[in-house]
Design a protein around this motif. Structure first.
Motif, PDB file in Angstrom:
ATOM      1  N   MET A 112       0.845  -1.177   0.000  1.00  0.00           N
ATOM      2  CA  MET A 112       0.000   0.000   0.000  1.00  0.00           C
ATOM      3  C   MET A 112       0.886   1.235   0.000  1.00  0.00           C
ATOM      4  SD  MET A 112      -2.999   1.069   2.672  1.00  0.00           S
ATOM      5  CE  MET A 112      -4.308   0.104   1.997  1.00  0.00           C
ATOM      6  N   SER A 113       0.598   2.139  -0.902  1.00  0.00           N
ATOM      7  CA  SER A 113       1.414   3.343  -1.014  1.00  0.00           C
ATOM      8  C   SER A 113       1.027   4.359   0.062  1.00  0.00           C
ATOM      9  CB  SER A 113       1.234   3.964  -2.400  1.00  0.00           C
ATOM     10  OG  SER A 113      -0.059   4.511  -2.522  1.00  0.00           O
ATOM     11  N   ILE A 114       1.844   5.375   0.173  1.00  0.00           N
ATOM     12  CA  ILE A 114       1.584   6.431   1.155  1.00  0.00           C
ATOM     13  C   ILE A 114       0.290   7.150   0.822  1.00  0.00           C
ATOM     14  CG2 ILE A 114       2.441   8.630   2.032  1.00  0.00           C
ATOM     15  CD1 ILE A 114       5.276   7.502   1.640  1.00  0.00           C
ATOM     16  N   ALA A 115       0.034   7.375  -0.477  1.00  0.00           N
ATOM     17  CA  ALA A 115      -1.196   8.057  -0.891  1.00  0.00           C
ATOM     18  C   ALA A 115      -2.429   7.245  -0.497  1.00  0.00           C
ATOM     19  CB  ALA A 115      -1.178   8.296  -2.396  1.00  0.00           C
ATOM     20  N   GLU A 116      -2.389   5.935  -0.709  1.00  0.00           N
ATOM     21  CA  GLU A 116      -3.528   5.086  -0.350  1.00  0.00           C
ATOM     22  C   GLU A 116      -3.763   5.072   1.152  1.00  0.00           C
ATOM     23  OE1 GLU A 116      -2.268   1.491  -2.181  1.00  0.00           O
ATOM     24  OE2 GLU A 116      -3.222   1.974  -4.092  1.00  0.00           O
ATOM     25  N   GLU A 117      -2.689   5.068   1.923  1.00  0.00           N
ATOM     26  CA  GLU A 117      -2.814   5.122   3.381  1.00  0.00           C
ATOM     27  C   GLU A 117      -3.436   6.448   3.817  1.00  0.00           C
ATOM     28  OE1 GLU A 117       0.928   4.374   5.272  1.00  0.00           O
ATOM     29  OE2 GLU A 117       1.161   2.442   4.267  1.00  0.00           O
ATOM     30  N   ARG A 118      -3.018   7.525   3.186  1.00  0.00           N
ATOM     31  CA  ARG A 118      -3.555   8.851   3.514  1.00  0.00           C
ATOM     32  C   ARG A 118      -5.038   8.941   3.163  1.00  0.00           C
ATOM     33  NH1 ARG A 118      -1.665  14.382   3.447  1.00  0.00           N
ATOM     34  NH2 ARG A 118      -3.241  15.382   4.746  1.00  0.00           N
ATOM     35  N   ILE A 119      -5.425   8.361   2.029  1.00  0.00           N
ATOM     36  CA  ILE A 119      -6.825   8.355   1.620  1.00  0.00           C
ATOM     37  C   ILE A 119      -7.672   7.579   2.624  1.00  0.00           C
ATOM     38  CG2 ILE A 119      -8.428   7.479  -0.128  1.00  0.00           C
ATOM     39  CD1 ILE A 119      -6.239   8.221  -2.210  1.00  0.00           C
ATOM     40  N   GLU A 120      -7.169   6.430   3.086  1.00  0.00           N
ATOM     41  CA  GLU A 120      -7.894   5.642   4.090  1.00  0.00           C
ATOM     42  C   GLU A 120      -8.049   6.430   5.389  1.00  0.00           C
ATOM     43  OE1 GLU A 120      -9.501   2.729   4.033  1.00  0.00           O
ATOM     44  OE2 GLU A 120      -9.125   2.677   1.872  1.00  0.00           O
ATOM     45  N   ARG A 121      -6.995   7.124   5.788  1.00  0.00           N
ATOM     46  CA  ARG A 121      -7.045   7.929   7.011  1.00  0.00           C
ATOM     47  C   ARG A 121      -8.068   9.059   6.873  1.00  0.00           C
ATOM     48  NH1 ARG A 121      -7.368   8.632  12.077  1.00  0.00           N
ATOM     49  NH2 ARG A 121      -6.292  10.431  12.908  1.00  0.00           N
ATOM     50  N   LEU A 122      -8.079   9.730   5.727  1.00  0.00           N
ATOM     51  CA  LEU A 122      -9.034  10.809   5.494  1.00  0.00           C
ATOM     52  C   LEU A 122     -10.467  10.285   5.429  1.00  0.00           C
ATOM     53  CD1 LEU A 122      -6.998  12.885   2.925  1.00  0.00           C
ATOM     54  CD2 LEU A 122      -7.709  13.647   5.188  1.00  0.00           C
ATOM     55  N   HIS A 123     -10.638   9.062   4.923  1.00  0.00           N
ATOM     56  CA  HIS A 123     -11.966   8.435   4.906  1.00  0.00           C
ATOM     57  C   HIS A 123     -12.470   8.255   6.332  1.00  0.00           C
ATOM     58  CE1 HIS A 123     -14.602   4.726   4.051  1.00  0.00           C
ATOM     59  NE2 HIS A 123     -15.291   5.799   3.748  1.00  0.00           N
ATOM     60  N   GLY A 124     -11.610   7.777   7.205  1.00  0.00           N
ATOM     61  CA  GLY A 124     -11.987   7.616   8.613  1.00  0.00           C
ATOM     62  C   GLY A 124     -12.303   8.941   9.280  1.00  0.00           C
ATOM     63  N   LEU A 125     -11.501   9.963   9.001  1.00  0.00           N
ATOM     64  CA  LEU A 125     -11.746  11.280   9.581  1.00  0.00           C
ATOM     65  C   LEU A 125     -13.055  11.884   9.078  1.00  0.00           C
ATOM     66  CD1 LEU A 125      -8.147  12.780   9.417  1.00  0.00           C
ATOM     67  CD2 LEU A 125      -9.408  12.143  11.475  1.00  0.00           C
ATOM     68  N   ALA A 126     -13.354  11.691   7.781  1.00  0.00           N
ATOM     69  CA  ALA A 126     -14.611  12.198   7.218  1.00  0.00           C
ATOM     70  C   ALA A 126     -15.800  11.497   7.861  1.00  0.00           C
ATOM     71  CB  ALA A 126     -14.623  12.007   5.704  1.00  0.00           C
ATOM     72  N   ARG A 127     -15.679  10.193   8.090  1.00  0.00           N
ATOM     73  CA  ARG A 127     -16.761   9.431   8.729  1.00  0.00           C
ATOM     74  C   ARG A 127     -16.987   9.935  10.156  1.00  0.00           C
ATOM     75  NH1 ARG A 127     -14.556   4.603   9.539  1.00  0.00           N
ATOM     76  NH2 ARG A 127     -14.521   4.179   7.319  1.00  0.00           N
ATOM     77  N   GLU A 128     -15.911  10.157  10.905  1.00  0.00           N
ATOM     78  CA  GLU A 128     -16.035  10.648  12.277  1.00  0.00           C
ATOM     79  C   GLU A 128     -16.660  12.038  12.314  1.00  0.00           C
ATOM     80  OE1 GLU A 128     -12.254  10.569  14.241  1.00  0.00           O
ATOM     81  OE2 GLU A 128     -11.951   8.448  13.780  1.00  0.00           O
ATOM     82  N   ALA A 129     -16.226  12.923  11.409  1.00  0.00           N
ATOM     83  CA  ALA A 129     -16.759  14.282  11.385  1.00  0.00           C
ATOM     84  C   ALA A 129     -18.245  14.275  11.037  1.00  0.00           C
ATOM     85  CB  ALA A 129     -15.977  15.131  10.384  1.00  0.00           C
ATOM     86  N   ALA A 130     -18.649  13.430  10.094  1.00  0.00           N
ATOM     87  CA  ALA A 130     -20.061  13.351   9.719  1.00  0.00           C
ATOM     88  C   ALA A 130     -20.891  12.770  10.855  1.00  0.00           C
ATOM     89  CB  ALA A 130     -20.218  12.506   8.459  1.00  0.00           C
ATOM     90  N   THR A 131     -20.329  11.831  11.596  1.00  0.00           N
ATOM     91  CA  THR A 131     -21.031  11.253  12.743  1.00  0.00           C
ATOM     92  C   THR A 131     -21.290  12.314  13.804  1.00  0.00           C
ATOM     93  OG1 THR A 131     -19.982   9.124  12.319  1.00  0.00           O
ATOM     94  CG2 THR A 131     -20.947   9.444  14.495  1.00  0.00           C
ATOM     95  N   GLU A 132     -20.340  13.215  13.964  1.00  0.00           N
ATOM     96  CA  GLU A 132     -20.478  14.292  14.949  1.00  0.00           C
ATOM     97  C   GLU A 132     -21.340  15.441  14.436  1.00  0.00           C
ATOM     98  OE1 GLU A 132     -16.455  15.364  15.763  1.00  0.00           O
ATOM     99  OE2 GLU A 132     -15.986  13.436  16.677  1.00  0.00           O
ATOM    100  N   GLY A 133     -21.774  15.380  13.172  1.00  0.00           N
ATOM    101  CA  GLY A 133     -22.604  16.436  12.604  1.00  0.00           C
ATOM    102  C   GLY A 133     -21.826  17.573  11.981  1.00  0.00           C
ATOM    103  N   GLU A 134     -20.524  17.437  11.858  1.00  0.00           N
ATOM    104  CA  GLU A 134     -19.664  18.466  11.273  1.00  0.00           C
ATOM    105  C   GLU A 134     -19.484  18.189   9.779  1.00  0.00           C
ATOM    106  OE1 GLU A 134     -17.190  20.610  13.103  1.00  0.00           O
ATOM    107  OE2 GLU A 134     -18.065  20.275  15.073  1.00  0.00           O
ATOM    108  N   PHE A 135     -20.537  18.459   8.991  1.00  0.00           N
ATOM    109  CA  PHE A 135     -20.517  18.097   7.584  1.00  0.00           C
ATOM    110  C   PHE A 135     -19.569  18.972   6.763  1.00  0.00           C
ATOM    111  CE2 PHE A 135     -24.578  16.355   9.029  1.00  0.00           C
ATOM    112  CZ  PHE A 135     -24.371  15.035   8.668  1.00  0.00           C
TER     113      PHE A 135
END
Length: 92
Positions: A1-24
Motif C-alpha cells: 500500500m502506497s503512502i497516498a492510499e494510506e492517507r486516503i484511508e485515514r481521510l476516509h476515517g476522519l470524514a466518517r467521524e466528522a459526519a457522525t459528529e454532525g460536522e458536515f
C-alpha cells in the motif's frame, strides 16, 4: 500500500467521524482532500469511499441524516439531501 492510499484511508476515517459528529463542512474538506490526493497520485478511491460520498457536493453521506437510501428493482438509490444528487448502484 502506497503512502497516498494510506492517507486516503485515514481521510476516509476522519470524514466518517466528522459526519457522525454532525460536522458536515469538516467532512466535506476531508473528502475533497482525499480526492485531490487520488488525482495527483493516479490511484483510485476505494469503492466504499466512492459510495459513501456525494460526487456533486463532496459531502460524506450518512443515511438518515443527510442521505436517503432506497432499494428499487435490484438497485440501491442514494439521494443527497444537501444538493439533491442521485446515484444508483447495482444491488450487490
Amino acid at each position: 500500500m502506497s503512502i497516498a492510499e494510506e492517507r486516503i484511508e485515514r481521510l476516509h476515517g476522519l470524514a466518517r467521524e466528522a459526519a457522525t459528529e454532525g460536522e458536515f463542512d469538516r467532512s466535506r474538506e476531508y473528502v475533497r482532500l482525499a480526492r485531490r490526493i487520488a488525482e495527483r497520485n493516479r490511484c483510485g478511491l476505494p469503492k466504499s469511499f466512492q459510495r459513501s460520498t456525494c460526487d456533486a457536493c463532496d459531502v460524506y453521506l450518512r443515511p438518515g441524516q443527510n442521505a436517503r437510501v432506497r432499494v428499487h428493482r435490484g438497485r440501491v438509490i442514494v439521494r443527497c439531501h444537501d444538493c439533491g444528487a442521485t446515484e444508483r448502484y447495482p444491488f450487490d
